[in-house]
Design an enzyme around this catalytic site. Structure first.
Site, PDB file in Angstrom:
ATOM      1  N   HIS A   1      -3.686  -4.578   7.865  1.00 27.28           N
ATOM      2  CA  HIS A   1      -3.827  -3.406   8.729  1.00 27.28           C
ATOM      3  C   HIS A   1      -2.925  -3.523   9.953  1.00 27.28           C
ATOM      4  O   HIS A   1      -3.109  -4.398  10.784  1.00 27.28           O
ATOM      5  CB  HIS A   1      -5.256  -3.126   9.197  1.00 27.28           C
ATOM      6  CG  HIS A   1      -5.447  -1.665   9.511  1.00 27.28           C
ATOM      7  ND1 HIS A   1      -4.988  -1.100  10.671  1.00 27.28           N
ATOM      8  CD2 HIS A   1      -5.977  -0.659   8.772  1.00 27.28           C
ATOM      9  CE1 HIS A   1      -5.257   0.198  10.637  1.00 27.28           C
ATOM     10  NE2 HIS A   1      -5.848   0.486   9.503  1.00 27.28           N
TER      11      HIS A   1
ATOM     12  N   GLU B   1     -11.052  -9.364   3.204  1.00 26.10           N
ATOM     13  CA  GLU B   1      -9.771  -9.011   3.817  1.00 26.10           C
ATOM     14  C   GLU B   1     -10.027  -8.864   5.315  1.00 26.10           C
ATOM     15  O   GLU B   1     -10.829  -8.028   5.744  1.00 26.10           O
ATOM     16  CB  GLU B   1      -9.218  -7.716   3.215  1.00 26.10           C
ATOM     17  CG  GLU B   1      -7.865  -7.355   3.838  1.00 26.10           C
ATOM     18  CD  GLU B   1      -7.122  -6.272   3.070  1.00 26.10           C
ATOM     19  OE1 GLU B   1      -7.254  -6.201   1.833  1.00 26.10           O
ATOM     20  OE2 GLU B   1      -6.410  -5.505   3.726  1.00 26.10           O
TER      21      GLU B   1
ATOM     22  N   ASN C   1       0.854  -1.189   0.000  1.00 26.48           N
ATOM     23  CA  ASN C   1       0.000   0.000   0.000  1.00 26.48           C
ATOM     24  C   ASN C   1       0.897   1.248   0.000  1.00 26.48           C
ATOM     25  O   ASN C   1       1.707   1.431   0.920  1.00 26.48           O
ATOM     26  CB  ASN C   1      -0.897  -0.050   1.248  1.00 26.48           C
ATOM     27  CG  ASN C   1      -1.808   1.153   1.352  1.00 26.48           C
ATOM     28  OD1 ASN C   1      -1.383   2.278   1.127  1.00 26.48           O
ATOM     29  ND2 ASN C   1      -3.061   0.933   1.709  1.00 26.48           N
TER      30      ASN C   1
ATOM     31  N   ARG D   1      -9.325   8.176  -0.780  1.00 28.50           N
ATOM     32  CA  ARG D   1     -10.309   8.585   0.227  1.00 28.50           C
ATOM     33  C   ARG D   1     -11.179   9.727  -0.286  1.00 28.50           C
ATOM     34  O   ARG D   1     -10.752  10.499  -1.149  1.00 28.50           O
ATOM     35  CB  ARG D   1      -9.593   9.048   1.508  1.00 28.50           C
ATOM     36  CG  ARG D   1      -9.150   7.904   2.387  1.00 28.50           C
ATOM     37  CD  ARG D   1      -8.502   8.442   3.650  1.00 28.50           C
ATOM     38  NE  ARG D   1      -8.368   7.387   4.634  1.00 28.50           N
ATOM     39  CZ  ARG D   1      -9.289   7.118   5.566  1.00 28.50           C
ATOM     40  NH1 ARG D   1     -10.369   7.860   5.672  1.00 28.50           N
ATOM     41  NH2 ARG D   1      -9.101   6.124   6.406  1.00 28.50           N
TER      42      ARG D   1
ATOM     43  N   HIS E   1      -5.579   3.673  -1.658  1.00 31.25           N
ATOM     44  CA  HIS E   1      -6.901   4.036  -1.132  1.00 31.25           C
ATOM     45  C   HIS E   1      -7.207   5.480  -1.506  1.00 31.25           C
ATOM     46  O   HIS E   1      -6.550   6.402  -1.022  1.00 31.25           O
ATOM     47  CB  HIS E   1      -6.863   3.871   0.399  1.00 31.25           C
ATOM     48  CG  HIS E   1      -8.169   4.117   1.086  1.00 31.25           C
ATOM     49  ND1 HIS E   1      -8.321   3.975   2.445  1.00 31.25           N
ATOM     50  CD2 HIS E   1      -9.393   4.487   0.617  1.00 31.25           C
ATOM     51  CE1 HIS E   1      -9.575   4.257   2.788  1.00 31.25           C
ATOM     52  NE2 HIS E   1     -10.242   4.573   1.693  1.00 31.25           N
TER      53      HIS E   1
ATOM     54  N   THR F   1      -8.288   3.430   8.587  1.00 27.52           N
ATOM     55  CA  THR F   1      -9.525   2.638   8.564  1.00 27.52           C
ATOM     56  C   THR F   1      -9.656   1.874   9.885  1.00 27.52           C
ATOM     57  O   THR F   1      -8.889   0.960  10.149  1.00 27.52           O
ATOM     58  CB  THR F   1      -9.495   1.679   7.366  1.00 27.52           C
ATOM     59  OG1 THR F   1      -9.049   2.402   6.228  1.00 27.52           O
ATOM     60  CG2 THR F   1     -10.861   1.102   7.098  1.00 27.52           C
TER      61      THR F   1
ATOM     62  N   HIS G   1       1.001   6.237   1.869  1.00 28.61           N
ATOM     63  CA  HIS G   1       1.741   7.209   2.685  1.00 28.61           C
ATOM     64  C   HIS G   1       2.941   7.822   1.967  1.00 28.61           C
ATOM     65  O   HIS G   1       3.555   8.753   2.484  1.00 28.61           O
ATOM     66  CB  HIS G   1       2.088   6.595   4.038  1.00 28.61           C
ATOM     67  CG  HIS G   1       0.835   6.273   4.795  1.00 28.61           C
ATOM     68  ND1 HIS G   1      -0.184   7.194   4.939  1.00 28.61           N
ATOM     69  CD2 HIS G   1       0.392   5.131   5.369  1.00 28.61           C
ATOM     70  CE1 HIS G   1      -1.183   6.627   5.598  1.00 28.61           C
ATOM     71  NE2 HIS G   1      -0.863   5.379   5.865  1.00 28.61           N
TER      72      HIS G   1
ATOM     73  N   GLU H   1      -8.573   0.560  -3.154  1.00 30.85           N
ATOM     74  CA  GLU H   1      -9.318   0.580  -1.891  1.00 30.85           C
ATOM     75  C   GLU H   1     -10.280   1.741  -1.929  1.00 30.85           C
ATOM     76  O   GLU H   1      -9.878   2.870  -2.275  1.00 30.85           O
ATOM     77  CB  GLU H   1      -8.329   0.813  -0.748  1.00 30.85           C
ATOM     78  CG  GLU H   1      -8.311  -0.289   0.264  1.00 30.85           C
ATOM     79  CD  GLU H   1      -7.469   0.109   1.439  1.00 30.85           C
ATOM     80  OE1 GLU H   1      -7.907   0.959   2.230  1.00 30.85           O
ATOM     81  OE2 GLU H   1      -6.366  -0.422   1.546  1.00 30.85           O
TER      82      GLU H   1
ATOM     83  N   ARG I   1      -6.920  12.832   1.107  1.00 29.09           N
ATOM     84  CA  ARG I   1      -5.832  13.273   1.995  1.00 29.09           C
ATOM     85  C   ARG I   1      -4.479  12.713   1.567  1.00 29.09           C
ATOM     86  O   ARG I   1      -3.464  13.271   1.884  1.00 29.09           O
ATOM     87  CB  ARG I   1      -6.129  12.888   3.451  1.00 29.09           C
ATOM     88  CG  ARG I   1      -6.070  11.413   3.712  1.00 29.09           C
ATOM     89  CD  ARG I   1      -6.239  11.103   5.178  1.00 29.09           C
ATOM     90  NE  ARG I   1      -7.604  11.337   5.641  1.00 29.09           N
ATOM     91  CZ  ARG I   1      -8.118  10.765   6.736  1.00 29.09           C
ATOM     92  NH1 ARG I   1      -7.355   9.979   7.467  1.00 29.09           N
ATOM     93  NH2 ARG I   1      -9.359  10.983   7.087  1.00 29.09           N
TER      94      ARG I   1
HETATM   95  N1  PXP Z   1      -5.887  -3.127   4.147  1.00 23.29           N
HETATM   96  C1  PXP Z   1      -6.845  -2.184   4.243  1.00 23.29           C
HETATM   97  C2  PXP Z   1      -8.220  -2.527   3.767  1.00 23.29           C
HETATM   98  C3  PXP Z   1      -6.550  -0.895   4.734  1.00 23.29           C
HETATM   99  O1  PXP Z   1      -7.531   0.023   4.833  1.00 23.29           O
HETATM  100  C4  PXP Z   1      -5.239  -0.596   5.096  1.00 23.29           C
HETATM  101  C5  PXP Z   1      -4.901   0.792   5.568  1.00 23.29           C
HETATM  102  O2  PXP Z   1      -5.048   1.684   4.535  1.00 23.29           O
HETATM  103  C6  PXP Z   1      -4.265  -1.595   4.953  1.00 23.29           C
HETATM  104  C7  PXP Z   1      -4.620  -2.857   4.513  1.00 23.29           C
HETATM  105  C8  PXP Z   1      -2.835  -1.347   5.286  1.00 23.29           C
HETATM  106  O3  PXP Z   1      -2.688  -1.005   6.617  1.00 23.29           O
HETATM  107  P1  PXP Z   1      -1.284  -0.467   7.115  1.00 23.29           P
HETATM  108  O4  PXP Z   1      -1.009   0.798   6.380  1.00 23.29           O
HETATM  109  O5  PXP Z   1      -1.490  -0.288   8.571  1.00 23.29           O
HETATM  110  O6  PXP Z   1      -0.281  -1.548   6.780  1.00 23.29           O
END
Ligand code: PXP
Length: 249
Positions: A198, A155, A11, A49, A47, A105, A14, A74, A53
């Site tokens: 997550h 998931e 992901n 949003r 994602h 999330t 960030h 996402e 952001r």
């Molecule tokens: N899976 C989903 C559905 C999420 O919403 C997130 C956070 O955006 C992640 C995985 C990844 O989480 P993390 O950034 O804490 O690894």
């Protein structure tokens, strides 16, 4: 049950968070995605949003153009996001709950209460050939509800497990892992493909990666955080190695 290779979805939200913090055009999430793939990511997750952001509409389009691996989009289950998904055509869409005031999330989708709202959107995405997953709490009853809604993938939210791991609370870790294991087994028995994610870090990923029903992990924050110290490619390689070690053990 055979232990198939566990896929790693990286992901890159960030990277965009950092870019947006200074209102700059760098660091570029697409460049990060390509580097993650080179280092062993099997797919890229982003994602979009409602408040934009981190990831922006142009990032999604650029990822779709630039990637040769699956893009996991996402999204909240809104008409706006469904329209963007249909126009983009990602490999997969992961439906998540979204609250403006949250930092990330915070929990799984309410798929029992949200059935009427989710059903048509799942069907619209699936009809366009997009593989739909639902981000849910790891509970057997939720697996049943996801199956009833016709989603092929769930998931499992690993946030509570990760919080317990960070707190060093062994009893809570064991309880949360057992929850995830039970839900994974139940969901797979219903024919669902099981993903998880997550809060996972290189230290906490092992016990989740070892669960045979889990096919894919989506990991972001810890990888981008580790990349400050070791670089993104090494952070992805370290995560991949931790997953593979747990899988083999
Ligand atoms: N899976 C989903 C559905 C999420 O919403 C997130 C956070 O955006 C992640 C995985 C990844 O989480 P993390 O950034 O804490 O690894």
């Amino acid at each position: 049950m055979s232990f198939e290779k566990l896929r790693l979805g990286v992901n890159i939200d960030h990277v965009a968070t950092l870019r947006n913090a200074r209102g700059e055009h760098y660091p570029d999430p697409v460049r990060a995605a390509l580097m993650a793939v080179e280092a062993g990511a099997d797919g890229i997750t982003a994602h979009l949003r409602e408040d934009r952001r981190h990831i922006r509409d142009a990032d999604i389009a650029a990822l779709k153009r630039g990637l040769t691996v699956p893009l996991n989009f996402e999204m909240a289950a809104t008409d706006e996001m469904v329209a963007i998904a249909l126009a983009t055509g990602p490999h997969a869409a992961c439906l998540v709950p979204e609250k403006r005031e949250e930092r990330t999330t915070e929990g799984g989708l309410d798929i029992v209460g949200g059935r009427d709202h989710l059903g048509p959107r799942i069907r619209a995405l699936a009809a366009a050939g997009i593989r739909v997953s639902l981000f849910v709490e790891p509970e057997p009853a939720v697996m049943e509800a996801a199956r009833a809604l016709g989603a092929p993938v769930v998931e499992l939210h690993t946030g509570s497990y990760c919080e317990a791991a960070v707190a060093g609370d062994a009893a809570r870790v064991a309880h949360q892992l057992a929850r995830i294991a039970r839900a994974a087994e139940h969901g797979a028995g219903l024919g669902l493909e099981i993903h998880a994610g997550h809060g996972l870090t290189v230290d906490s990923v092992g016990p989740v990666a070892a669960l045979p029903q889990i096919r894919e992990l989506n990991i972001g924050h810890a990888l981008i955080a580790d990349s400050i110290f070791v670089g993104l490619a090494q952070a992805v390689r370290d995560m991949r190695a931790a997953m593979d070690r747990a899988r083999r053990a």
